[in-house]
Design a protein around this motif. Structure first.
Motif, PDB file in Angstrom:
ATOM      1  N   PHE A 121     -11.484 -16.730  31.665  1.00 24.43           N
ATOM      2  CA  PHE A 121     -11.550 -17.205  30.278  1.00 24.43           C
ATOM      3  C   PHE A 121     -10.196 -17.766  29.856  1.00 24.43           C
ATOM      4  N   ILE A 122     -10.232 -18.848  29.060  1.00 28.17           N
ATOM      5  CA  ILE A 122      -9.004 -19.410  28.479  1.00 28.17           C
ATOM      6  C   ILE A 122      -8.764 -18.692  27.155  1.00 28.17           C
ATOM      7  N   ASN A 123      -8.172 -17.493  27.227  1.00 24.73           N
ATOM      8  CA  ASN A 123      -8.000 -16.645  26.046  1.00 24.73           C
ATOM      9  C   ASN A 123      -6.586 -16.632  25.507  1.00 24.73           C
ATOM     10  N   ASP A 124      -5.625 -16.449  26.419  1.00 24.23           N
ATOM     11  CA  ASP A 124      -4.227 -16.338  26.006  1.00 24.23           C
ATOM     12  C   ASP A 124      -3.338 -16.776  27.178  1.00 24.23           C
ATOM     13  N   ILE A 125      -2.036 -16.642  27.026  1.00 21.32           N
ATOM     14  CA  ILE A 125      -1.119 -17.131  28.061  1.00 21.32           C
ATOM     15  C   ILE A 125      -1.379 -16.432  29.396  1.00 21.32           C
ATOM     16  N   ASP A 126      -1.587 -15.114  29.344  1.00 17.33           N
ATOM     17  CA  ASP A 126      -1.771 -14.360  30.593  1.00 17.33           C
ATOM     18  C   ASP A 126      -3.037 -14.758  31.340  1.00 17.33           C
ATOM     19  N   THR A 127      -4.156 -14.898  30.623  1.00 17.54           N
ATOM     20  CA  THR A 127      -5.405 -15.276  31.308  1.00 17.54           C
ATOM     21  C   THR A 127      -5.281 -16.683  31.896  1.00 17.54           C
ATOM     22  N   CYS A 128      -4.540 -17.552  31.222  1.00 19.95           N
ATOM     23  CA  CYS A 128      -4.387 -18.936  31.696  1.00 19.95           C
ATOM     24  C   CYS A 128      -3.477 -19.018  32.927  1.00 19.95           C
ATOM     25  N   ARG A 129      -2.448 -18.204  32.942  1.00 18.57           N
ATOM     26  CA  ARG A 129      -1.589 -18.153  34.141  1.00 18.57           C
ATOM     27  C   ARG A 129      -2.405 -17.670  35.334  1.00 18.57           C
ATOM     28  N   GLU A 130      -3.269 -16.707  35.059  1.00 21.40           N
ATOM     29  CA  GLU A 130      -4.133 -16.148  36.105  1.00 21.40           C
ATOM     30  C   GLU A 130      -5.058 -17.235  36.678  1.00 21.40           C
ATOM     31  N   ILE A 131      -5.607 -18.065  35.785  1.00 20.55           N
ATOM     32  CA  ILE A 131      -6.504 -19.141  36.233  1.00 20.55           C
ATOM     33  C   ILE A 131      -5.759 -20.083  37.171  1.00 20.55           C
ATOM     34  N   TYR A 162       1.738 -18.296  20.175  1.00 22.81           N
ATOM     35  CA  TYR A 162       1.539 -19.351  21.175  1.00 22.81           C
ATOM     36  C   TYR A 162       0.567 -20.401  20.660  1.00 22.81           C
ATOM     37  N   GLN A 163       0.740 -21.591  21.217  1.00 26.93           N
ATOM     38  CA  GLN A 163      -0.075 -22.732  20.817  1.00 26.93           C
ATOM     39  C   GLN A 163      -1.433 -22.628  21.515  1.00 26.93           C
ATOM     40  N   THR A 164      -2.422 -22.145  20.809  1.00 27.59           N
ATOM     41  CA  THR A 164      -3.760 -21.980  21.397  1.00 27.59           C
ATOM     42  C   THR A 164      -4.289 -23.301  21.939  1.00 27.59           C
ATOM     43  N   THR A 165      -3.980 -24.402  21.242  1.00 24.30           N
ATOM     44  CA  THR A 165      -4.525 -25.706  21.639  1.00 24.30           C
ATOM     45  C   THR A 165      -3.844 -26.264  22.890  1.00 24.30           C
ATOM     46  N   TRP A 166      -2.832 -25.552  23.409  1.00 23.30           N
ATOM     47  CA  TRP A 166      -2.180 -25.995  24.645  1.00 23.30           C
ATOM     48  C   TRP A 166      -2.563 -25.119  25.838  1.00 23.30           C
ATOM     49  N   LEU A 167      -3.374 -24.093  25.595  1.00 18.72           N
ATOM     50  CA  LEU A 167      -3.657 -23.120  26.662  1.00 18.72           C
ATOM     51  C   LEU A 167      -4.342 -23.745  27.878  1.00 18.72           C
ATOM     52  N   HIS A 168      -5.215 -24.747  27.638  1.00 15.54           N
ATOM     53  CA  HIS A 168      -5.908 -25.367  28.773  1.00 15.54           C
ATOM     54  C   HIS A 168      -4.919 -26.025  29.737  1.00 15.54           C
ATOM     55  N   GLU A 169      -3.745 -26.424  29.207  1.00 14.78           N
ATOM     56  CA  GLU A 169      -2.725 -27.034  30.066  1.00 14.78           C
ATOM     57  C   GLU A 169      -2.048 -25.979  30.940  1.00 14.78           C
ATOM     58  N   VAL A 170      -1.859 -24.792  30.382  1.00 12.35           N
ATOM     59  CA  VAL A 170      -1.310 -23.685  31.178  1.00 12.35           C
ATOM     60  C   VAL A 170      -2.307 -23.325  32.279  1.00 12.35           C
ATOM     61  N   ALA A 171      -3.594 -23.295  31.920  1.00 10.50           N
ATOM     62  CA  ALA A 171      -4.644 -22.933  32.886  1.00 10.50           C
ATOM     63  C   ALA A 171      -4.739 -23.938  34.032  1.00 10.50           C
ATOM     64  N   ALA A 172      -4.431 -25.200  33.746  1.00 13.71           N
ATOM     65  CA  ALA A 172      -4.488 -26.242  34.792  1.00 13.71           C
ATOM     66  C   ALA A 172      -3.151 -26.405  35.504  1.00 13.71           C
ATOM     67  N   GLY A 173      -2.127 -25.721  35.005  1.00 15.80           N
ATOM     68  CA  GLY A 173      -0.814 -25.800  35.651  1.00 15.80           C
ATOM     69  C   GLY A 173      -0.035 -27.064  35.333  1.00 15.80           C
ATOM     70  N   THR A 174      -0.418 -27.766  34.255  1.00 15.80           N
ATOM     71  CA  THR A 174       0.288 -29.012  33.918  1.00 15.80           C
ATOM     72  C   THR A 174       1.409 -28.786  32.909  1.00 15.80           C
ATOM     73  N   ILE A 175       1.536 -27.559  32.401  1.00 20.12           N
ATOM     74  CA  ILE A 175       2.598 -27.268  31.443  1.00 20.12           C
ATOM     75  C   ILE A 175       3.148 -25.870  31.754  1.00 20.12           C
ATOM     76  N   ASN A 176       4.431 -25.687  31.518  1.00 19.83           N
ATOM     77  CA  ASN A 176       5.062 -24.394  31.747  1.00 19.83           C
ATOM     78  C   ASN A 176       4.655 -23.425  30.626  1.00 19.83           C
ATOM     79  N   PRO A 177       4.231 -22.193  30.969  1.00 25.38           N
ATOM     80  CA  PRO A 177       3.807 -21.241  29.926  1.00 25.38           C
ATOM     81  C   PRO A 177       4.866 -21.030  28.843  1.00 25.38           C
ATOM     82  N   ASN A 178       6.147 -21.155  29.200  1.00 19.73           N
ATOM     83  CA  ASN A 178       7.198 -20.923  28.211  1.00 19.73           C
ATOM     84  C   ASN A 178       7.220 -21.980  27.114  1.00 19.73           C
TER      85      ASN A 178
END
Length: 404
Positions: A127-137, A45-61
């Motif tokens: 924490f913004i660690n991986d896809i799962d933690t970001c979805r949780e946020i 996964y693109q680590t540099t995109w994780l903050h977008e998953v955490a904010a809900g602005t990008i689809n985790p897939n």
């Protein structure tokens, strides 16, 4: 399979691990070495995109790339398992479900969150660690909005989003939040003025190490869209409902608390007996671990020194990808008894996004970019990595082409 072939084992399929594996496939003929890639998941996964998953602005897939789509399983043995420890004496990697011997080892296991021992941070912050933690946020943020209007006496503090750390990740994250919050307000009929986005940074300024003009631009841009900054504000403690900040122990309350204030290399490094400085191994110029002939350490696990400045290069995705080029070349050199090369960082600049249509940063020889041109460059950088990894097909499938 010929067991006499030397075995190169790559641990971790982050930027450094994926690109090293890719380069090894290009640099070596199949009969020269057996290549094994070990990763916890069957995806990169693109680590540099994780903050977008955490904010809900990008689809985790969009962030997830199946490893077998870009690394040929007929050429590279793919093992999906968790690394427990490296036994350097026996040249064995201990996995959760098996063991794996190696002739050459590349450790690129990525980062873990570093809370610097701040009381309560491990227990109460996301924490913004991986896809799962970001979805949780993001789920948690949306839940705060959803429940707000169902309560008789709703607490405005529950809508506040508190972000600890004003570095790269923290600032990019609040940049995405300012995009998402108005959408959530509309969806759940919440007054935008009731929602606070607060960024807390212990240093005198956000984005320490960045050019002052760029920092001023980022701050103005985000403040104009509703972000509050607390600078020079040391977090003393994290509680269930916020931070205790500064010498006067000011309480900052929030329904969502996210820590982005620091990372360290994988704890496997400690387990395996490597000597660490601030959570990472200071590697030799050729990217090998000190005193080790056949072990390379890359990416977020390594400090790579800039000899001229006497300090390490910033641990960015750009650096990790360049580590991969040097590491793959040096592995080939070792196999052929040729001299190894030292890592030379080619600084292509750094761009931070401040939301979809805004950004700031430098490119090439320090040219400053602001606004839409910086946001466009950020997408170009992201798409370039996809191109290097999987060619035009991957860019078309996963690339960023959001219109302004």
């Amino acid at each position: 399979m010929n067991s006499k072939k030397p075995r190169i084992v790559v641990l971790g399929a982050g930027y450094a691990g994926m690109m090293t594996t890719k380069r090894l496939c290009q640099n070596l003929a199949p009969e020269e070495a057996e290549i094994v890639l070990v990763n916890k998941h069957n995806y990169h996964y693109q680590t540099t995109w994780l903050h977008e998953v955490a904010a809900g602005t990008i689809n985790p897939n969009q962030v997830r790339i199946m490893i077998s789509d870009v690394i040929n399983p007929n050429r590279v043995r793919l093992i999906y398992d968790t690394v427990a420890k490296v036994n350097k004496e026996d040249q064995v990697v201990e996995l959760e479900n098996s063991e794996l011997s190696y002739d050459y080892l590349v450790i690129s296991l990525g980062f873990e969150t570093n809370t610097f021992g701040i009381k309560g941070m491990e227990d109460h912050a996301f924490f913004i660690n991986d896809i799962d933690t970001c979805r949780e946020i993001y789920s948690h943020i949306e839940y705060q909005f959803a429940k707000y209007n169902t309560q008789e006496n709703p607490d405005d503090d529950s809508l506040a989003i508190l972000v600890g750390g004003g570095g790269f990740t923290g600032i990019e994250f609040v940049g995405e939040l300012v995009e998402k919050v108005p959408e959530l307000c509309k969806k759940y009929d919440v007054d935008r003025s009731k929602v606070r986005i607060i960024n807390v940074e212990a240093a005198p300024s956000i984005m320490p190490g960045f050019d002052k003009d760029l920092v001023a631009y980022a701050k103005d841009s985000l403040q104009s869209r509703g972000v509050e900054f607390m600078e020079n504000a040391k977090i003393q403690e994290c509680t269930e409902d916020g931070f205790v900040v500064g010498d006067d122990h000011e309480k900052v309350k929030a329904g969502t608390v996210v820590w982005t204030g620091g990372v360290k290399g994988s704890s496997i490094l400690t387990e395996s007996g490597f000597e660490l400085t601030k959570g990472k191994v200071t590697v030799d110029g050729d990217l090998r671990a000190p005193g080790e002939e056949n072990i390379f350490i890359l990416g977020d696990c390594a400090w790579v020194m800039n000899k001229e400045e006497g300090r390490p290069y910033p641990p960015t995705a750009q650096s990790a990808m360049q580590h991969a080029d040097t590491c793959a070349a040096n592995l080939r050199a070792l196999l052929h008894n040729e001299p190894l090369e030292s890592f030379v960082f080619d600084d292509k600049g750094t761009v931070a996004s401040l939301g979809v249509t805004d950004g700031m940063g430098t490119v090439f020889s320090g040219t400053k970019l602001y606004g839409k041109s910086a946001a466009t460059m950020k997408k170009v950088v992201d798409n370039r990595y996809l191109f290097l990894l999987g060619g035009p097909k991957l860019v078309l499938r996963k690339g960023k082409f959001r219109p302004f």
